[in-house]
Design an enzyme around this catalytic site. Structure first.
Site, PDB file in Angstrom:
ATOM      1  N   ASP A 101      55.024  25.354 106.460  1.00 24.52           N
ATOM      2  CA  ASP A 101      53.855  24.707 105.887  1.00 24.52           C
ATOM      3  C   ASP A 101      54.029  24.381 104.403  1.00 24.52           C
ATOM      4  O   ASP A 101      54.840  24.996 103.696  1.00 24.52           O
ATOM      5  CB  ASP A 101      52.630  25.623 106.015  1.00 24.52           C
ATOM      6  CG  ASP A 101      52.062  25.652 107.422  1.00 24.52           C
ATOM      7  OD1 ASP A 101      52.721  25.137 108.342  1.00 24.52           O
ATOM      8  OD2 ASP A 101      50.964  26.213 107.603  1.00 24.52           O
ATOM      9  N   HIS A 246      56.751  29.151 105.149  1.00 29.80           N
ATOM     10  CA  HIS A 246      56.424  28.121 104.167  1.00 29.80           C
ATOM     11  C   HIS A 246      57.691  27.628 103.476  1.00 29.80           C
ATOM     12  O   HIS A 246      58.604  28.416 103.207  1.00 29.80           O
ATOM     13  CB  HIS A 246      55.450  28.664 103.117  1.00 29.80           C
ATOM     14  CG  HIS A 246      54.133  29.090 103.689  1.00 29.80           C
ATOM     15  ND1 HIS A 246      53.961  30.305 104.333  1.00 29.80           N
ATOM     16  CD2 HIS A 246      52.927  28.456 103.735  1.00 29.80           C
ATOM     17  CE1 HIS A 246      52.697  30.403 104.744  1.00 29.80           C
ATOM     18  NE2 HIS A 246      52.057  29.296 104.397  1.00 29.80           N
TER      19      HIS A 246
END
Length: 281
Positions: A101, A246
């Site tokens: 992400d 991430h």
């Protein structure tokens, strides 16, 4: 939000967002399957000779395994409005999904792409528009490598505190950047902080996207150390899980190093990594 501001704002919002995200996951867990869609996929006419060689340019075969599943640019496919996000894949086989992400970030995303390429693994990248617009070459690289790019809004806000028009703007602007740089409109959406409500589900569906959450949270955004990230992912590994990591939003060097360690270990343990298609159970 900008890369180095995300960590501070995330800490301020995460408590409330966790409650909202848990409400969506409290119902029956949605499962997505790797099966092809029921609608037939049109096959291109057979070609040979120079035409065949020309047809094999990277721009021509990007995401060929996903063909038939993405909505058209002019008219998004009609998508059901969900009441909770999908949390995992079908558990048949030792399949997992890796998701990243907040990117793309030129400091960390290229290293993650190189590691995935080394092991011939496909992943999902939920990108923020304000990051993607300045790093469109990385979205093109993701397309060439067969990864799936999803929508993670423009500025990574807490959507449940926005009006419907503001939610639409966050999602629509990011869809446009993805379509331009990646070559396909996104078919997956992930709400920042895992915070969903009725308006978020509805707007996402209007753009032809399905909501995807996660099963295993590496919590790498807290920078707990490479060893801890590796342990969380390997301990949570199981058929059908979706792993959250991430590639932007702060210092992600631990996430990069962790991927280099747990990915070969999981492959050696018999796990396979796939990107989900648009067929659900």
């Amino acid at each position: 939000m900008k890369k180095d501001q995300l960590l501070t704002r995330r800490r301020a919002l995460i408590a409330g967002a966790a409650v909202l995200g848990a409400a969506g996951a409290a119902g029956t867990a949605r499962v997505l399957t790797d099966e092809p869609a029921t609608e037939p996929v049109r096959k291109a006419p057979a070609v040979s000779g120079p035409e065949a060689r020309s047809a094999l340019k990277p721009s021509a075969y990007r995401l060929q395994p996903m063909a038939g599943f993405a909505p058209t640019r002019s008219r998004p496919a009609r998508t059901a409005v969900r009441h909770e996000p999908f949390l995992r894949m079908s558990a048949r086989g030792r399949n997992m999904v890796l998701t990243f992400d907040d990117g793309p970030d030129p400091r960390y995303t290229p290293d993650i792409l190189r590691t995935l390429r080394k092991y011939d693994v496909r992943a999902m990248f939920f990108v923020c528009g304000e990051m993607a617009v300045d790093n469109q070459d990385l979205l093109s690289e993701m397309a060439d490598d067969g990864h799936v790019v999803g929508n993670h809004t423009w500025t990574h806000p807490l959507l449940t505190q926005l009006s419907r028009s503001e939610i639409r703007s966050e999602i629509e602007r990011t869809c446009e950047v993805i379509d331009d740089a990646y070559g396909e409109p996104p078919v997956w959406f992930r709400a920042p902080y895992g915070a969903w409500n009725r308006a978020v589900f509805r707007v996402g569906a209007e753009f032809g996207m399905e909501p995807l959450a996660w099963t295993v949270d590496s919590l790498d955004w807290t920078t707990p150390g490479t060893d801890t990230i590796v342990d969380r992912v390997e301990s949570g590994a199981a058929p059908g899980v979706v792993v959250l990591s991430h590639d932007a939003g702060g210092d992600r060097s631990q996430s990069v190093r962790a991927l280099r360690r747990y990915l070969p270990h999981l492959l050696d343990s018999g796990y396979h990594f796939h990107v989900p298609r648009r067929k659900f159970t």
